[in-house]
Scaffold this active site. Structure first.
Site, PDB file in Angstrom:
ATOM      1  CB  CYS A 111      -0.951   0.001   1.186  1.00  0.00           C
ATOM      2  SG  CYS A 111      -1.947  -1.484   1.246  1.00  0.00           S
ATOM      3  CG  HIS A 262      -3.189   3.197   2.119  1.00  0.00           C
ATOM      4  ND1 HIS A 262      -3.748   2.786   0.930  1.00  0.00           N
ATOM      5  CD2 HIS A 262      -3.259   2.129   2.960  1.00  0.00           C
ATOM      6  CE1 HIS A 262      -4.145   1.530   1.049  1.00  0.00           C
ATOM      7  NE2 HIS A 262      -3.865   1.111   2.273  1.00  0.00           N
ATOM      8  CG  ASN A 292      -6.842  -1.010   1.170  1.00  0.00           C
ATOM      9  OD1 ASN A 292      -6.069  -0.612   0.307  1.00  0.00           O
ATOM     10  ND2 ASN A 292      -6.441  -1.468   2.339  1.00  0.00           N
TER      11      ASN A 292
HETATM   12  N1  ACO Z   1     -19.005  -9.161   7.974  1.00  0.00           N
HETATM   13  C1  ACO Z   1     -19.559  -9.526   9.143  1.00  0.00           C
HETATM   14  N2  ACO Z   1     -18.834  -9.975  10.167  1.00  0.00           N
HETATM   15  C2  ACO Z   1     -17.506 -10.043  10.021  1.00  0.00           C
HETATM   16  C3  ACO Z   1     -16.866  -9.674   8.822  1.00  0.00           C
HETATM   17  C4  ACO Z   1     -17.677  -9.229   7.774  1.00  0.00           C
HETATM   18  N3  ACO Z   1     -17.165  -8.835   6.589  1.00  0.00           N
HETATM   19  N4  ACO Z   1     -15.545  -9.852   8.973  1.00  0.00           N
HETATM   20  C5  ACO Z   1     -15.341 -10.317  10.217  1.00  0.00           C
HETATM   21  N5  ACO Z   1     -16.529 -10.448  10.843  1.00  0.00           N
HETATM   22  C6  ACO Z   1     -16.781 -10.908  12.188  1.00  0.00           C
HETATM   23  C7  ACO Z   1     -15.703 -11.842  12.699  1.00  0.00           C
HETATM   24  O1  ACO Z   1     -15.961 -13.152  12.285  1.00  0.00           O
HETATM   25  C8  ACO Z   1     -15.841 -11.664  14.178  1.00  0.00           C
HETATM   26  O2  ACO Z   1     -16.925 -12.418  14.615  1.00  0.00           O
HETATM   27  P1  ACO Z   1     -16.852 -13.193  16.037  1.00  0.00           P
HETATM   28  O3  ACO Z   1     -16.700 -12.100  17.054  1.00  0.00           O
HETATM   29  O4  ACO Z   1     -18.141 -13.910  16.081  1.00  0.00           O
HETATM   30  O5  ACO Z   1     -15.645 -14.072  15.942  1.00  0.00           O
HETATM   31  C9  ACO Z   1     -16.221 -10.203  14.337  1.00  0.00           C
HETATM   32  O6  ACO Z   1     -16.743  -9.776  13.061  1.00  0.00           O
HETATM   33  C10 ACO Z   1     -15.064  -9.316  14.692  1.00  0.00           C
HETATM   34  O7  ACO Z   1     -13.975  -9.627  13.837  1.00  0.00           O
HETATM   35  P2  ACO Z   1     -12.629  -8.864  13.925  1.00  0.00           P
HETATM   36  O8  ACO Z   1     -11.671  -9.347  12.871  1.00  0.00           O
HETATM   37  O9  ACO Z   1     -12.163  -8.833  15.348  1.00  0.00           O
HETATM   38  O10 ACO Z   1     -13.121  -7.421  13.473  1.00  0.00           O
HETATM   39  P3  ACO Z   1     -12.534  -6.021  13.864  1.00  0.00           P
HETATM   40  O11 ACO Z   1     -13.489  -5.366  14.767  1.00  0.00           O
HETATM   41  O12 ACO Z   1     -11.085  -6.100  14.233  1.00  0.00           O
HETATM   42  O13 ACO Z   1     -12.617  -5.292  12.472  1.00  0.00           O
HETATM   43  C11 ACO Z   1     -11.205  -4.638  10.655  1.00  0.00           C
HETATM   44  C12 ACO Z   1     -11.912  -5.793  11.334  1.00  0.00           C
HETATM   45  C13 ACO Z   1     -12.253  -3.667  10.146  1.00  0.00           C
HETATM   46  C14 ACO Z   1     -10.410  -5.188   9.497  1.00  0.00           C
HETATM   47  C15 ACO Z   1     -10.279  -3.979  11.713  1.00  0.00           C
HETATM   48  O14 ACO Z   1      -9.406  -4.913  12.266  1.00  0.00           O
HETATM   49  C16 ACO Z   1      -9.493  -2.875  11.157  1.00  0.00           C
HETATM   50  O15 ACO Z   1      -9.964  -1.778  11.038  1.00  0.00           O
HETATM   51  N6  ACO Z   1      -8.234  -3.147  10.825  1.00  0.00           N
HETATM   52  C17 ACO Z   1      -7.351  -2.156  10.239  1.00  0.00           C
HETATM   53  C18 ACO Z   1      -6.594  -2.780   9.193  1.00  0.00           C
HETATM   54  C19 ACO Z   1      -7.152  -2.552   7.833  1.00  0.00           C
HETATM   55  O16 ACO Z   1      -7.982  -1.732   7.547  1.00  0.00           O
HETATM   56  N7  ACO Z   1      -6.565  -3.309   6.927  1.00  0.00           N
HETATM   57  C20 ACO Z   1      -6.833  -3.096   5.553  1.00  0.00           C
HETATM   58  C21 ACO Z   1      -5.754  -3.556   4.727  1.00  0.00           C
HETATM   59  S1  ACO Z   1      -4.177  -3.199   5.282  1.00  0.00           S
HETATM   60  C22 ACO Z   1      -3.670  -1.770   4.697  1.00  0.00           C
HETATM   61  O17 ACO Z   1      -4.152  -1.262   3.717  1.00  0.00           O
HETATM   62  C23 ACO Z   1      -2.562  -1.111   5.359  1.00  0.00           C
END
Ligand code: ACO
Length: 335
Positions: A111, A262, A292
């Protein structure tokens, strides 16, 4: 020597997939995706290749600058999703544009790829080795997604963005007819870094060895991410990188008109704004309609801003990319 962005362009695939569309094929919802990420839809490539998207973005940047492809000395594409291991996406773009005088190569910094490519071009241009560079970020991420893994595939999209960058000696004849040339200082400062020790928090394995010594069959690999670790990395590293690059440029947060980050996640952008004590309105957003797009996200957003007339001569802008590697890079430019 002054190095300046003199044209921008972008290309997004024809097909748009909304969060509701995704909810038809996997257990997710618009509410889950939008509330956690800010993403509402993304463009996904069907027939479009990485090289096609990149060359379309490049054509628009050349048109925007009013410069012919024969004037381009170098083409650098930031990408992790080239169509081939070789030839590079940059060589394919060279061929598609007929940019016969250009040297062409790709950079793999995920990225941060466009920002790494811009810094590399800047180094060549500042030292007088080349005069005109096409810098691109282009990704076809949908081909490296596991479409059964809802935690990653909903985040990403496909597309390409381009910036045409040119160097000139102060007071010299400018290659373009643009009358604003020479009235701005262009690219002012860069800052970048890498942390390979944390590389596995965001990874996609390449081809495995399949020589006659290997018994196990080839297993394809897809993007895999520890979302919370990536979040922590982004919200701590990006503000620190921006502070460092502003210090190098000798200006403060308050001098910046826009922070072009980004586009990974709206929460990351909001947190960076808060940590910098900057107005969140200074952080334009395109992830709502693009998702993204990794290396393409900064140049696509920059092109959107340019075409909307948001960028005025003399505006000071920060651009910052961060992601797989782990890698990050920030720049300050005077438009
Ligand atoms: N739809 C519905 N539920 C979902 C989805 C989805 N698409 N994806 C995951 N879940 C569920 C999981 O299964 C989990 O369920 P559970 O509690 O029953 O096990 C629950 O949602 C929470 O999952 P987490 O992975 O803990 O979700 P989190 O709250 O951490 O959010 C996210 C995920 C949005 C990716 C977050 O970690 C984040 O903002 N990360 C930042 C990193 C990022 O944006 N990366 C992008 C690419 S990297 C880059 O460009 C640098």
């Amino acid at each position: 020597m002054i190095t300046r962005i003199i044209g921008t362009g972008s290309y997004l695939p024809e097909h748009i997939i909304t969060n509701d569309d995704l909810a038809q094929i996997m257990d997710t919802s618009d509410e889950w995706i939008a509330s956690r990420t800010g993403i509402r839809k993304r463009h996904l490539a069907k027939e479009e290749t990485t090289a096609f998207m990149a060359s379309e973005a490049a054509r628009k940047a050349l048109e925007d600058a009013g410069i012919g492809a024969d004037k381009v000395d170098m083409i650098i594409v930031g990408t992790i999703t080239g169509d081939y291991i070789t030839p590079s996406a940059a060589c394919q773009v060279q061929d598609k544009l007929g940019a016969v005088n250009a040297v062409a190569f790709d950079i793999n910094a995920a990225c941060a790829g466009f920002m790494y490519a811009l810094h590399t071009a800047y180094a060549y241009l500042q030292t007088g080795i080349y005069k005109t560079a096409l810098v691109l970020g282009a990704e076809n991420l949908s081909k490296i997604m596991d479409w059964t893994d809802r935690s990653t595939c909903v985040l990403f999209g496909d597309g390409a963005g381009a910036a045409l960058v040119q160097a000139f000696e102060e007071g010299s004849q400018w290659a373009s007819e643009d009358e604003t040339m020479g009235k701005t200082r262009g690219l002012l400062a860069f800052e970048q870094g890498s942390d390979g020790a944390k590389g596995m928090v965001l990874n996609c394995r390449g081809r495995q060895n399949n020589n006659p010594l290997i018994e196990n069959p080839f297993v394809p690999s897809y993007v895999s991410m520890d979302g919370q670790e990536v979040y922590k990395f982004a919200v701590s590293t990006v503000p620190a990188s921006i502070h460092r690059v502003l210090e190098k440029a000798g200006i403060g947060v308050e001098d910046i008109k826009y922070f072009v980050l980004h586009q990974a996640n709206l929460r990351i952008i909001q947190s960076v704004a808060k940590r910098l004590k900057a107005d969140v309105d200074k952080f334009p957003v395109s992830l709502d309609h693009c998702g993204n797009i990794s290396a393409a996200s900064v140049p696509v957003l920059l092109d959107e801003m340019n075409r909307k007339g948001m960028l005025k001569q003399g505006d000071k802008i920060v651009m910052s990319g961060f992601g797989g590697g782990l890698t990050w890079a920030s720049a300050v430019i005077e438009w």
